[in-house]
Design an enzyme around this catalytic site. Sequence first.
Site, PDB file in Angstrom:
ATOM      1  N   GLY A  59     -24.807  14.993 -72.053  1.00 20.60           N
ATOM      2  CA  GLY A  59     -23.358  14.842 -72.195  1.00 20.60           C
ATOM      3  C   GLY A  59     -22.577  15.634 -71.177  1.00 20.60           C
ATOM      4  N   ASP A 114     -29.644  26.929 -76.971  1.00 22.95           N
ATOM      5  CA  ASP A 114     -30.278  26.915 -75.650  1.00 22.95           C
ATOM      6  C   ASP A 114     -31.003  28.216 -75.362  1.00 22.95           C
ATOM      7  OD1 ASP A 114     -29.439  24.307 -74.667  1.00 22.95           O
ATOM      8  OD2 ASP A 114     -27.412  25.109 -74.660  1.00 22.95           O
ATOM      9  N   HIS A 230     -18.105  21.427 -75.635  1.00 24.60           N
ATOM     10  CA  HIS A 230     -18.573  20.665 -76.797  1.00 24.60           C
ATOM     11  C   HIS A 230     -17.448  20.514 -77.820  1.00 24.60           C
ATOM     12  CE1 HIS A 230     -22.009  23.159 -75.272  1.00 24.60           C
ATOM     13  NE2 HIS A 230     -22.547  21.962 -75.176  1.00 24.60           N
ATOM     14  N   ASP A 419       1.758  -7.724 -63.021  1.00 22.02           N
ATOM     15  CA  ASP A 419       1.610  -6.334 -63.459  1.00 22.02           C
ATOM     16  C   ASP A 419       2.946  -5.618 -63.626  1.00 22.02           C
ATOM     17  OD1 ASP A 419       2.317  -6.168 -60.845  1.00 22.02           O
ATOM     18  OD2 ASP A 419       0.553  -5.062 -60.171  1.00 22.02           O
ATOM     19  N   ASP A 573       7.690 -18.080 -60.963  1.00 20.97           N
ATOM     20  CA  ASP A 573       7.031 -17.016 -60.215  1.00 20.97           C
ATOM     21  C   ASP A 573       8.047 -15.922 -59.898  1.00 20.97           C
ATOM     22  OD1 ASP A 573       4.761 -15.974 -58.464  1.00 20.97           O
ATOM     23  OD2 ASP A 573       6.438 -16.114 -57.056  1.00 20.97           O
TER      24      ASP A 573
END
Length: 590
Positions: A59, A114, A230, A419, A573
């Site tokens: 991750g 870890d 995390h 757009d 248009d």
Amino acid sequence: MSAKHFIDDPAKLVADALHSVTLTNPSLALDAANKIVYRRPDPSSPSQTVAVISGGGSGHEPSFAAMVGKGLLSAAVAGTIFASPSAEQVRTAIVGRVDNGSGVLVTVMNYTGDVLNFGVAVEKARAAGLRVEMLVVGDDVGVGRARAGKVGRRGIAGTVLIHKIAGALAARGRSLKEVAKVARLAAENLVSVGASLEHVHVPGRAVPGEEDEEEGALALGEVELGMGIHNEPGSGRARDLELPELVRRMLAQLLDKSDEDRAFLDVNSNEVVLLVNNLGGVSVLELGGITTEVVAQLDKSYGICPVRILSGTYMTSLNGLGFSITLLNVVNTDIGGPGMVELLDDPAEATGWSAPISKDTWEAKNQATREGDASQEQQVQPSGLKYDASAATERITAALKSVIAAEPEITKYDTVVGDGDCGIGLKRGAEAILSHIESNPLTGDAVIDVASIVPVVESSMDGTSGALYAIFLNSLVGALRGLAASTQTADASAWADALHEGSDAMARYTPARPGDRTLVDALAPFVQTLAETADVRKAAEASCRGAESTKGMKASLGRSVYVGGSGFEQVPDPGAWGLSRFFAGLAGSN
């Protein structure tokens, strides 16, 4: 496929992601059962060097697997997402997946799982007679001394600098003692802090519904200062912070000596390395803006001008919408060279390490620029092709104001079939030309006046329409200059001829023709009717009919082709309609 991920199965995701590292770097191999990415044995380089191994929960890509390669890590061990690999995975990496004859340096970030699992593996390897050193990296100042207690600082993105320094020194053939010493020295001179706008969602977990409130989630406009990789909380949250204030607070946590809780490092070196790290969800564009702000504040507020600036994606929190700032205080390594900066500059063949600027380029400190005037606004010679500047100014002003007034309508049409930026672009161009002719009155020379408008259009209008208008106007200038050789009056017939030549020039660069639902559907009938009648009003009416005819016309070109849907049946248009509004204003028929 879930609402948040293309791959829902976390086990498959991790396995496939690890495999992909070997696809993009053929010098690497994968022990799939133990989730270990390691460098393949190289028969052409039989001499052994110190192996550098790291790893942790998945991750955080490109850390750790994509940091494996020549000049960097020898192997990386992966756990499941945000979870430590097992001690047996790590032991396998140390004992069987690297050349361990010259010793092994194991680096791990300071997270309890870890540290424990890597520690067990190191002790087992030592018990088996191997020379192994372990370094725990804790660079995060987001949690101060009081809150961190015995656990200490968390490890975050600064860890990759330790990997690079250790890997480069190992590649130079230095001893385990020296590699471990320099790595520890770098870790002791490292501080980092992050900030994020959102928690990340872990694949395989339930996605909260709209009505659910995720525990600890950040509200809109809220930022977590010092968030871990995390989703762990940091030093606090703030709302509606602008970037400069956020960066100011982050740098204060890194550098404020009066903050006893976070004054982990006294930056007293003349050399500082800056790493601005993307936690995964920040665009490259925005990370560039963040980097500029960080560098500016370091110089202005602290007098720090980094000798190296690394900006990119080095250690993520999945797709975390945040970034971290790391500072490495460069100190003497006391091993008779090389120095930390030199080791960072050493080449590395790992897909996750992106620092392609060479030592020579950095140290040249080239400040040269090209300052010559490259503008196209060269002195245009009078053509002798005259027209009524006063009347033209009045008509052109009305035409430009007509386009500006039509912007909401054009934008509405473009929102349906494009757009949504066509109206704004036309308005921006119209306002710029209007401002230009107000401050630079038309001279009455057709060539000079059209030529003066060209750079205004080129600088104020972008996108496809801007380019088309620029081509058209540049060609129009050339056509008018050609006409000046045979006539001294720019009447309607002369303008029609020049406009026709401009249309032909535009046709060389775009396949758009009448019937393709583009601005050509408004331009072509105007030019044709003006040539036939020499009547601007009739030409404008023809342009309007042409624009209206695009309603229901399926697009053959432009972004409308990709939008899909049935919007084209309801609206004309946008580009054609906007141009027809200009011609209507020019004719005074609005």
